[in-house]
Design a protein around this motif. Structure first.
Motif, PDB file in Angstrom:
ATOM      1  N   UNK A 353      -3.633  22.740 -33.141  1.00 54.44           N
ATOM      2  CA  UNK A 353      -3.746  21.396 -32.567  1.00 54.44           C
ATOM      3  C   UNK A 353      -3.120  21.335 -31.183  1.00 54.44           C
ATOM      4  N   UNK A 354      -1.947  21.960 -31.042  1.00 53.18           N
ATOM      5  CA  UNK A 354      -1.213  21.901 -29.780  1.00 53.18           C
ATOM      6  C   UNK A 354      -1.888  22.724 -28.688  1.00 53.18           C
ATOM      7  N   UNK A 355      -2.427  23.884 -29.048  1.00 50.90           N
ATOM      8  CA  UNK A 355      -2.951  24.805 -28.033  1.00 50.90           C
ATOM      9  C   UNK A 355      -4.425  24.575 -27.699  1.00 50.90           C
ATOM     10  N   UNK A 356      -5.179  24.015 -28.635  1.00 48.87           N
ATOM     11  CA  UNK A 356      -6.612  23.906 -28.409  1.00 48.87           C
ATOM     12  C   UNK A 356      -7.119  22.458 -28.436  1.00 48.87           C
ATOM     13  N   UNK A 357      -6.778  21.742 -29.504  1.00 46.88           N
ATOM     14  CA  UNK A 357      -7.415  20.437 -29.719  1.00 46.88           C
ATOM     15  C   UNK A 357      -6.888  19.386 -28.747  1.00 46.88           C
ATOM     16  N   UNK A 358      -5.558  19.254 -28.638  1.00 43.86           N
ATOM     17  CA  UNK A 358      -4.993  18.209 -27.782  1.00 43.86           C
ATOM     18  C   UNK A 358      -5.374  18.394 -26.314  1.00 43.86           C
ATOM     19  N   UNK A 359      -5.282  19.616 -25.734  1.00 44.70           N
ATOM     20  CA  UNK A 359      -5.718  19.763 -24.332  1.00 44.70           C
ATOM     21  C   UNK A 359      -7.180  19.351 -24.131  1.00 44.70           C
TER      22      UNK A 359
END
Length: 420
Positions: A353-359
């Motif tokens: 979530x932090x590395x792919x989805x949120x950005x």
């Protein structure tokens, strides 16, 4: 409600929420509380743990009693007095002064001491097990409070986005590019964000009070919690963790219970060995003025047969402990694996979530907002992009707190921190 009035109302709600939050911090103007400080305070002052001091004192006092040998008894007896004819008065009386006691056979005193020692050991393991339970509960409460702090930050971000959106909608409305209904909806979104922020601030205050009660306080003396939800390291393999569970205080309590039951069996068996009761004294004959020594021994008959029921009961209770230990190991294995698997799953979710989805969603929100300002996207498209980003960040907080709570459970079960 008129737009100007609603704007003033929303602004008042924002200031009220932050005023309550700042007043709360001022009232608790201590430094931020760390988990280490909370654990230290709990170990020093928790009432539930402190009571074991008295339990241990009681078990040691019981051992002192168990170490005592049978007491001596002093007996004074008079016979043949206050009767009729020659036995009137005390002229023909016989008076005996004697000492008596019991000679314990079959190792009864040693069995009592073994039982008392087992009770002392069990009390120590029970204290350790209870300490782990209390500290595990404290850690879970601390993590939930950290999650609330993170949710407050997210709610502040949501409020800022809603206010920025309201400003954009107002600008477009003044140009005649947006209907009045969208302005009203944007104002309502700001009000909802303010309500959520105020609710989270109050929730954190309640959680602070729950934390303070672990060390016996009713009013928290700290303003905030220090720590991060998103710090997780690789744990040991499951088999290594389960090997530690097998020697944890929860298992040791049952092991000490088995020693107690062994001592009870020994006590029951020694009860089948009859004790000797001895008696020695001196007798005076008033009629002649003579005196003589007296002595005697007595022993109960058929005591082994009468005690067989107690031995069978003690053996049955002892055998039940073995199966209780097997059952507990199975339950602990299931709890440990569930926590281990859930922690691993949650950490993976947080990282992705932090590395792919949120950005990706942050970039999508920027593009959607720009398109909305240029009149190419609808208001609903912008709201959907904003809510999707906030929901994803909320899911990240939930997954991170789940990972840490699972880690706390693993540490409680294995009696050791994962990251040494």
């Amino acid at each position: 409600m008129h737009r100007t009035t609603l704007n003033r109302y929303c602004t008042s709600c924002v200031w009220l929420a932050f005023l309550l939050f700042n007043l709360s911090i001022a009232a608790n103007a201590d430094t931020a509380l760390t988990l280490k400080e909370a654990l230290t305070r709990t170990l020093a002052k928790n009432p539930q743990l402190y009571q074991y001091t008295f339990i241990q004192e009681a078990t040691r006092a019981q051992r002192q009693t168990s170490a005592l040998r049978p007491a001596l008894e002093l007996e004074l007896a008079a016979e043949n007095f206050a009767g009729s004819n020659n036995n009137k008065g005390f002229d023909s009386a016989e008076t005996t002064l004697a000492l008596s006691s019991v000679i314990e056979l079959g190792g009864k005193r040693e069995a009592r001491l073994s039982f008392a020692d087992a009770r002392i050991i069990q009390a120590e393991w029970e204290k350790k097990a209870t300490t782990l339970d209390v500290l595990g509960e404290l850690t879970a409460s601390y993590i939930e409070s950290l999650a609330t702090q993170a949710n407050i930050q997210l709610a502040e971000e949501s409020l800022a986005l809603s206010q920025s959106l309201l400003k954009t909608v107002n600008t477009r409305s003044n140009k005649g590019a947006t209907p009045e209904a969208e302005v009203m909806r944007a104002q309502a979104a700001v009000a909802r964000a303010e309500i959520r922020l105020a609710a989270l601030v109050e929730r954190l205050e309640r959680q602070k009070v729950r934390l303070a009660r672990f060390w016996g306080d009713t009013t928290p003396t700290f303003s905030a919690l220090e720590g991060s939800l998103f710090e997780n390291e690789t744990s040991e393999e499951f088999d290594q963790l389960y090997a530690r569970v097998k020697t944890s205080p929860a298992i040791q309590v049952l092991a000490s219970e088995a020693r107690i039951k062994d001592a009870e069996v020994a006590l029951a068996r020694t009860g089948g060995r009859s004790d000797l009761t001895w008696r020695a004294g001196i007798r005076r004959f008033e009629e002649t003025g003579d005196s003589a020594f007296t002595a005697g021994l007595s022993i109960p008959l058929f005591s082994k047969k009468r005690n067989s029921g107690e031995v069978k009961t003690a053996l049955a209770n002892r055998n039940a402990v073995d199966y209780a230990r097997q059952d507990l190991l199975l339950r602990l294995h299931a709890q440990l694996f569930e926590a281990y698997s859930l922690r691993r799953q949650s950490i993976a979710a947080v990282n992705k979530t932090e590395n792919e989805i949120i950005p990706a969603l942050e970039n999508a929100l920027k593009l959607t907002r720009k398109a909305y300002e240029n009149g190419r996207y609808r208001y609903l498209d912008l709201i959907a992009a904003q809510e999707e980003l906030l929901a994803t960040k909320q899911a990240r907080i939930d997954a991170a707190s789940t990972a840490l709570i699972s880690q706390a459970l693993i540490e409680k079960l294995s009696s050791e921190a994962l990251n040494q």
